[in-house]
Write an enzyme that holds these catalytic residues in place. Structure first.
Site, PDB file in Angstrom:
ATOM      1  CB  CYS A   1      65.092  46.188  52.256  1.00 19.69           C
ATOM      2  SG  CYS A   1      65.701  46.253  50.549  1.00 19.69           S
TER       3      CYS A   1
ATOM      4  N   GLY B   1      40.981  34.162  41.850  1.00 23.57           N
ATOM      5  CA  GLY B   1      40.733  34.006  43.285  1.00 23.57           C
ATOM      6  C   GLY B   1      39.266  34.118  43.643  1.00 23.57           C
TER       7      GLY B   1
ATOM      8  CD  GLN C   1      34.409  36.725  43.499  1.00 21.16           C
ATOM      9  OE1 GLN C   1      34.379  36.025  44.497  1.00 21.16           O
ATOM     10  NE2 GLN C   1      35.350  37.624  43.292  1.00 21.16           N
TER      11      GLN C   1
ATOM     12  CE  LYS D   1      36.526  40.366  38.409  1.00 18.86           C
ATOM     13  NZ  LYS D   1      35.842  39.552  39.409  1.00 18.86           N
TER      14      LYS D   1
ATOM     15  CG  LEU E   1      43.492  36.786  35.508  1.00 22.94           C
ATOM     16  CD1 LEU E   1      43.945  35.460  34.926  1.00 22.94           C
ATOM     17  CD2 LEU E   1      42.008  36.994  35.248  1.00 22.94           C
ATOM     18  CG  MET E   2      49.106  37.424  40.604  1.00 19.92           C
ATOM     19  SD  MET E   2      48.795  36.996  42.339  1.00 19.92           S
ATOM     20  CE  MET E   2      49.849  38.180  43.174  1.00 19.92           C
TER      21      MET E   2
END
Length: 485
Positions: free
Chosen positions: A459, A290, A299, A268, A186-187
């Site tokens: 770039c 994370g 958490q 969540k 999960l990003m």
């Protein structure tokens, strides 16, 4: 000719013969994939107790590129840069050693450490004494010191070949990809999710990326960049997927119907529900987050327990015991910190007074007010793409973003490369102002630039500049173009 010897990770070396054979074969193949991008004729050989790499290219930049690439392959804990030579006597080894490394011990204390495999009429200690004694006599100012010397000279002998180690390099360790099961990370684009994804890649798990979009197009672009960076740098030997779920309708439903203090935990749980469905569709058995104990209100152990009870899918938390500063430090080491610093933490803006001791019966009562058709809809509409197509997508979406090779008078080029890339190869264009503003600073700093100027993003490959142009167009800066010399 350049030669490297890749040492096996100790955890690979102690496994059963069949598992060790499989792991080393996977590692050998991964090394070939990565290094053949630098030299199509590179020789990679599995020698059971190590993997040797040989290239006939001797350019200094090639050497650095090989070292950098080997450092970023999961499963390599250490590799040595060596010169191989055949020998008949101890003096042959000594003569080669003094030529190769004698200059490194002038005026310094040193010792010689040797390893030997095969049948010889001398021991490892004999070799150390002979070579060490010769260097001590013939190198100005050098003196032997067996305990904590300034320089340690390492020799390895195998049968009729001697290997003089010129330098030892350390890799990211872990297991080769993909010797473990696939996982779905999960990003959010922040420090934690990037480091957690890296840790799973490092452990040999092919890591796919799942993004719950709470912040619009700019947020998605930022997370895509972070995910693409991790994949490209540490796991590009294997294809992975990037999945986007538009979670704004879910957040709106929570804000409208769920009691304020319970919102964080409910959100969540909704993410875990959605993640489990996506993982099942992709035949992935575990989710990765994370989360770290006590870092934020959602958490705590009590809240994590309630969150986990929403799904039977395995949830992995590789950072569960890490302090925030430890996570940030690791993010800096792997290269994701500067991107994470500018990524808004959208998940933290829901509850003003969040509960730290959620009760399952209270949460379930709040969830009864939630319209689960909303969750089903966003999951069914999830967009799944090959992570490699992120640059292709950028080019397709930016047809209106003009790319130019010739710059008009008065234009300004913005070099959006990272500070390390810019420092290694500074961009200078005659008669044109060049401003260095790393891509991860554009979102917050571009608006401070003068408005009456045409800007051209630059770039190395044009991929990042296309993505950033999309973001700036989204913010109303329509005159931004891409500079492609």
């Amino acid at each position: 000719m350049l030669k490297f010897i890749v040492k096996l990770h100790p955890e690979i070396a102690i496994k059963s013969r069949s598992v060790r054979k499989r792991f080393t074969k996977v590692l050998e193949n991964n090394i070939k994939i990565v290094l053949r991008r630098l030299d199509e004729k590179v020789q990679v050989r599995n020698n059971w107790d190590n993997i040797s790499v040989v290239t006939k290219l001797e350019d200094a930049q090639v050497r650095l590129d090989f070292i950098d690439s080997l450092k970023r392959i999961p499963g390599i804990v250490q590799f040595i840069e060596v010169t191989e030579t055949q020998f008949e006597t101890l003096d042959d080894i000594y003569q080669k050693t003094i030529v190769l490394v004698g200059h490194t011990i002038v005026g310094k204390t040193f010792c010689v450490r040797a390893k030997r495999i095969g049948q010889h009429d001398f021991t490892s200690t004999d070799l150390e004494r002979y070579v060490g004694g010769g260097l001590n006599q013939h190198i100005e100012g050098a003196s032997v010191k067996l305990s904590r010397p300034e320089v340690t000279i390492r020799l390895e002998v195998k049968d009729d070949k001697a290997y003089i180690v010129s330098q030892t390099h350390f890799g990211m360790a872990g297991f080769p990809l993909p010797t473990q099961e696939d996982v779905l990370s999960l990003m959010s684009g922040g420090f934690d999710s990037g480091v957690a994804s890296y840790q799973m890649i490092r452990k040999g798990a092919r890591t796919h990326f799942l993004f719950f979009n709470l912040g619009g197009a700019a947020h998605e672009i930022g997370v895509k960049q972070a995910s693409y960076f991790l994949w490209k740098k540490y796991s590009s030997t294997h294809k992975v997927k990037f999945i986007t779920v538009d979670f704004e309708p879910v957040v709106a439903e929570i804000l409208e119907n769920v009691e304020n203090s319970q919102m964080g935990v409910v959100l969540k749980r909704m993410m875990m529900r959605a993640g489990s469905v996506v993982a099942e569709k992709l035949n992935i058995q575990a989710l990765v987050t994370g989360e770290s104990i006590g870092q934020v209100s959602s958490q705590t152990l009590a809240n994590l327990s309630v969150i986990d009870r929403v799904t039977e899918t395995l949830i992995l938390r590789p950072l569960i015991q890490n302090d925030k500063q430890e996570i940030i430090n690791l993010a800096r080491q792997i290269g994701t910190a500067e991107m994470a610093e500018t990524m808004p933490e959208y998940c933290g803006v829901i509850s003003k007074k969040p509960t730290v001791k959620a009760k399952i019966e209270v949460i379930e009562a709040e969830e009864e007010k939630f319209d689960f058709d909303v969750l089903d809809t966003v999951v069914n509409n999830a967009r799944i793409m090959d992570v490699r197509d992120i640059d292709v997508e950028a080019k397709q979406e930016l047809k209106e973003a003009e790319s130019v090779a010739d710059l008009p008078a008065g234009s300004v080029v913005i070099d959006i490369r990272s500070p390390e890339e810019e420092e290694a190869a500074p961009l200078a264009i005659d008669g044109v102002e060049v401003v260095h503003l790393p891509f991860f600073r554009l979102a917050t700093k571009f608006g401070d630039l003068p408005k009456d100027t045409d800007y051209y993003l630059y770039c190395d490959r044009g991929v990042m500049s296309q993505l950033q142009a999309l973001m700036l167009h989204e913010q109303g800066f329509e005159t931004v173009k891409v500079y492609r010399p």
